[in-house]
Scaffold this motif. Structure first.
Motif, PDB file in Angstrom:
ATOM      1  N   THR A 215     -16.396  46.400  23.341  1.00  0.00           N
ATOM      2  CA  THR A 215     -15.853  44.819  22.964  1.00  0.00           C
ATOM      3  C   THR A 215     -14.497  45.176  21.963  1.00  0.00           C
ATOM      4  N   ASP A 216     -14.692  45.644  21.166  1.00  0.00           N
ATOM      5  CA  ASP A 216     -13.504  45.960  20.225  1.00  0.00           C
ATOM      6  C   ASP A 216     -12.342  46.640  20.916  1.00  0.00           C
ATOM      7  N   LEU A 217     -12.512  47.540  21.917  1.00  0.00           N
ATOM      8  CA  LEU A 217     -11.465  48.164  22.417  1.00  0.00           C
ATOM      9  C   LEU A 217     -10.715  46.816  23.283  1.00  0.00           C
ATOM     10  N   VAL A 218     -11.636  46.120  24.013  1.00  0.00           N
ATOM     11  CA  VAL A 218     -10.855  45.061  24.961  1.00  0.00           C
ATOM     12  C   VAL A 218     -10.199  44.051  23.870  1.00  0.00           C
ATOM     13  N   MET A 219     -10.414  43.852  22.803  1.00  0.00           N
ATOM     14  CA  MET A 219      -9.951  42.758  21.859  1.00  0.00           C
ATOM     15  C   MET A 219      -8.773  43.518  21.538  1.00  0.00           C
ATOM     16  N   SER A 220      -8.750  44.711  21.098  1.00  0.00           N
ATOM     17  CA  SER A 220      -7.436  45.489  20.664  1.00  0.00           C
ATOM     18  C   SER A 220      -6.371  45.669  21.463  1.00  0.00           C
ATOM     19  N   ARG A 221      -6.637  45.468  22.960  1.00  0.00           N
ATOM     20  CA  ARG A 221      -5.639  45.438  23.839  1.00  0.00           C
ATOM     21  C   ARG A 221      -5.174  44.169  24.027  1.00  0.00           C
ATOM     22  N   GLU A 222      -5.525  43.163  23.573  1.00  0.00           N
ATOM     23  CA  GLU A 222      -5.218  41.636  23.840  1.00  0.00           C
ATOM     24  C   GLU A 222      -3.866  41.254  22.842  1.00  0.00           C
ATOM     25  N   ASN A 223      -3.253  40.276  23.134  1.00  0.00           N
ATOM     26  CA  ASN A 223      -2.175  39.938  22.286  1.00  0.00           C
ATOM     27  C   ASN A 223      -2.980  39.152  20.933  1.00  0.00           C
ATOM     28  N   ASP A 224      -2.083  38.800  20.051  1.00  0.00           N
ATOM     29  CA  ASP A 224      -2.451  38.344  18.900  1.00  0.00           C
ATOM     30  C   ASP A 224      -3.034  37.052  18.923  1.00  0.00           C
ATOM     31  N   ASN A 225      -2.452  36.188  19.742  1.00  0.00           N
ATOM     32  CA  ASN A 225      -3.244  34.928  19.915  1.00  0.00           C
ATOM     33  C   ASN A 225      -4.459  34.866  20.326  1.00  0.00           C
ATOM     34  N   THR A 226      -4.711  35.515  21.684  1.00  0.00           N
ATOM     35  CA  THR A 226      -5.954  35.837  22.055  1.00  0.00           C
ATOM     36  C   THR A 226      -6.860  36.347  21.027  1.00  0.00           C
ATOM     37  N   ALA A 227      -6.553  37.622  20.653  1.00  0.00           N
ATOM     38  CA  ALA A 227      -7.631  38.527  19.724  1.00  0.00           C
ATOM     39  C   ALA A 227      -8.042  37.470  18.549  1.00  0.00           C
ATOM     40  N   GLY A 228      -6.817  36.762  18.148  1.00  0.00           N
ATOM     41  CA  GLY A 228      -7.329  35.842  16.909  1.00  0.00           C
ATOM     42  C   GLY A 228      -8.238  35.019  17.015  1.00  0.00           C
ATOM     43  N   GLY A 229      -8.062  34.112  18.280  1.00  0.00           N
ATOM     44  CA  GLY A 229      -9.070  33.145  18.567  1.00  0.00           C
ATOM     45  C   GLY A 229     -10.410  33.633  18.966  1.00  0.00           C
ATOM     46  N   VAL A 230     -10.524  34.886  19.594  1.00  0.00           N
ATOM     47  CA  VAL A 230     -12.006  35.419  19.958  1.00  0.00           C
ATOM     48  C   VAL A 230     -12.599  35.803  19.016  1.00  0.00           C
ATOM     49  N   PHE A 231     -11.876  36.454  17.718  1.00  0.00           N
ATOM     50  CA  PHE A 231     -12.309  37.085  16.737  1.00  0.00           C
ATOM     51  C   PHE A 231     -13.309  35.997  15.938  1.00  0.00           C
ATOM     52  N   LEU A 232     -12.683  34.760  15.488  1.00  0.00           N
ATOM     53  CA  LEU A 232     -13.514  33.848  15.051  1.00  0.00           C
ATOM     54  C   LEU A 232     -14.685  33.611  15.565  1.00  0.00           C
ATOM     55  N   TRP A 233     -14.763  33.351  17.155  1.00  0.00           N
ATOM     56  CA  TRP A 233     -16.211  33.222  17.640  1.00  0.00           C
ATOM     57  C   TRP A 233     -17.051  34.700  17.523  1.00  0.00           C
ATOM     58  N   THR A 234     -16.378  35.812  17.547  1.00  0.00           N
ATOM     59  CA  THR A 234     -17.298  36.873  17.689  1.00  0.00           C
ATOM     60  C   THR A 234     -17.934  37.256  16.548  1.00  0.00           C
ATOM     61  N   VAL A 235     -17.705  36.451  15.255  1.00  0.00           N
ATOM     62  CA  VAL A 235     -18.386  36.608  13.957  1.00  0.00           C
ATOM     63  C   VAL A 235     -19.226  35.456  13.893  1.00  0.00           C
ATOM     64  N   GLY A 236     -19.429  34.536  14.876  1.00  0.00           N
ATOM     65  CA  GLY A 236     -20.157  33.514  14.936  1.00  0.00           C
ATOM     66  C   GLY A 236     -19.606  32.354  14.640  1.00  0.00           C
ATOM     67  N   SER A 237     -19.400  31.011  15.418  1.00  0.00           N
ATOM     68  CA  SER A 237     -18.753  30.078  14.908  1.00  0.00           C
ATOM     69  C   SER A 237     -19.060  28.815  15.859  1.00  0.00           C
ATOM     70  N   LEU A 238     -19.220  27.845  15.165  1.00  0.00           N
ATOM     71  CA  LEU A 238     -19.451  26.434  15.885  1.00  0.00           C
ATOM     72  C   LEU A 238     -18.362  25.665  16.148  1.00  0.00           C
ATOM     73  N   SER A 239     -17.483  26.068  15.647  1.00  0.00           N
ATOM     74  CA  SER A 239     -16.201  24.978  15.474  1.00  0.00           C
ATOM     75  C   SER A 239     -15.733  24.721  17.033  1.00  0.00           C
ATOM     76  N   GLY A 240     -15.656  23.409  17.120  1.00  0.00           N
ATOM     77  CA  GLY A 240     -15.027  22.734  18.495  1.00  0.00           C
ATOM     78  C   GLY A 240     -16.389  22.586  19.383  1.00  0.00           C
ATOM     79  N   ARG A 241     -17.619  22.870  19.111  1.00  0.00           N
ATOM     80  CA  ARG A 241     -18.672  22.654  20.016  1.00  0.00           C
ATOM     81  C   ARG A 241     -19.133  21.119  19.806  1.00  0.00           C
TER      82      ARG A 241
END
Length: 386
Positions: A215-241
């Motif tokens: 999972t970390d490898l996949v995220m490291s290959r993405e652009n900053d916008n995608t990686a930043g948005g996904v990172f918040l969810w990967t630590v556990g987030s209810l934002s926007g639900r």
């Protein structure tokens, strides 16, 4: 006719030399029978009889459920007025009652309240999943977030955003699919769901590490916008639900929670050895398989919606077990404790810092000391193996 030849029936009652001994034996027999009946009643239950029907009422579990329900009510009340935007109490109240301006009403009723409801349901799902896996493996550390199930769900959701430029996470239903795949790998490598708790734990940690690295490898290959948005969810987030995920989650829980209650009742019998459980009419292999499937489904759905929120699946069953007593599998108690933990952590994350802190970060901070308490506490022995 001599006295020795007189029939025994003709003797007066006080002349019977064995009457006192028989009376004493009768009293002892009654006491033994009463003691036997008392011994088979669990110490946290009381028998309730209505005509020919009888039922063991778990008064300790009921009191714990009432107390936890009151705690959840307090948490919901506080979370309703907890704001990361600096909204005052009076503005939040007017938004809740629908008397404020349209923006305030929309923020409270359309965003904050659905988020609170989703958080409670996610916490309940994680609590039940942790209870089932801990009891099934006979080890308090064998929870979905440690044995690789949560990592599998996370990897499936993260994989869906590969190549995306929006930074939005994938569909929540990918979580159960990834969780099921990871669970099958863990069970296959551990030699089946009925293997020792430590074996499942060690294999799960290994599988979780591998999947997390991918999972970390996949995220490291993405652009900053995608990686930043996904990172918040990967630590556990209810934002926007909101209710777009809350409605299907509530329907899923209406199906899985009753099944989990049935599984919990069967797991109580599986705390004996397999031969005893089979004698009592339990299909051991089927119960284990269905219990694991329920735990994977609950955990996968929860992770797909709220991300891999740590600590809840570990702590909720332990706290619920302390409150409900050791004789029962605390399915309802674990759900209530999990809901209270996630609801409180999400509300705390909105007010503890100038910017909102994801709920998974709050629970992780609390999880470290709790894990040490579980490992080194006086009652750190394993739960009964199922």
């Amino acid at each position: 006719m001599s006295t020795q030849e007189m029939p025994e029936a003709g003797l007066p009652e006080d002349a019977d030399p064995t009457r006192g001994e028989r009376a004493t034996q009768g009293e002892y027999a009654k006491r033994d029978e009463h003691a036997t009946r008392a011994d088979v009643t669990p110490p946290d239950s009381t028998p309730v009889r209505v005509g020919t029907f009888s039922w063991l009422f778990p008064y300790r579990s009921a009191l714990a459920a009432v107390g936890l329900t009151l705690v959840i009510a307090v948490v919901v009340s506080l979370a309703t007025f907890a704001s990361s935007t600096g909204m005052s109490f009076s503005d939040s109240l007017s938004g809740l009652l629908g008397t404020g301006d349209s923006a305030t009403v929309m923020l409270v009723q359309d965003f904050r309240l659905p988020r609170i409801a989703v958080g409670l349901m996610v916490g309940a799902a994680l609590g039940i999943a942790g209870c089932l896996t801990q009891t099934l493996a006979g080890n308090r550390l064998a929870t979905p977030d440690i044995i690789g199930v949560n990592e599998g769900a996370t990897a499936a959701v993260v994989a869906s955003v590969v190549g995306s430029s929006t930074g939005m996470i994938g569909d929540w239903w990918l979580g159960p699919i990834g969780a099921a795949a990871a669970a099958m790998v863990v069970v296959a490598c551990a030699g089946g769901a009925g293997s020792g708790g430590y074996r499942i734990l060690v294999v799960g940690i290994g599988v979780s590490t591998v999947i997390g690295a991918v999972t970390d490898l996949v995220m490291s290959r993405e652009n900053d916008n995608t990686a930043g948005g996904v990172f918040l969810w990967t630590v556990g987030s209810l934002s926007g639900r909101d209710w777009s995920v809350g409605t299907p989650l509530s329907v899923i829980l209406l199906v899985l929670v009753p099944l989990s209650l049935v599984a919990g009742g069967r797991l109580q019998l599986l705390r004996f050895d397999d031969d005893m459980a089979a004698t009592l009419g339990v299909n051991v292999r089927r119960v284990r398989a269905l219990t694991l499937a329920l735990a994977v489904a609950l955990s996968g759905v929860a992770v797909g919606i709220g991300g891999p929120i740590a600590f809840v699946a570990l702590a909720a069953p332990v706290v619920a077990g302390r409150l409900s007593g050791p004789t029962r599998v605390p399915v309802i108690g674990s759900a209530l404790v999990g809901a209270a933990l996630v609801g409180a952590a999400d509300a705390l994350g909105r007010v503890v810092a100038p910017v909102e802190i994801p709920v998974g970060v709050i629970t992780s901070v609390l999880g470290g000391p709790f894990l040490l308490w579980v490992l080194f506490g006086k009652n750190s022995e394993q739960t009964g193996k199922a």
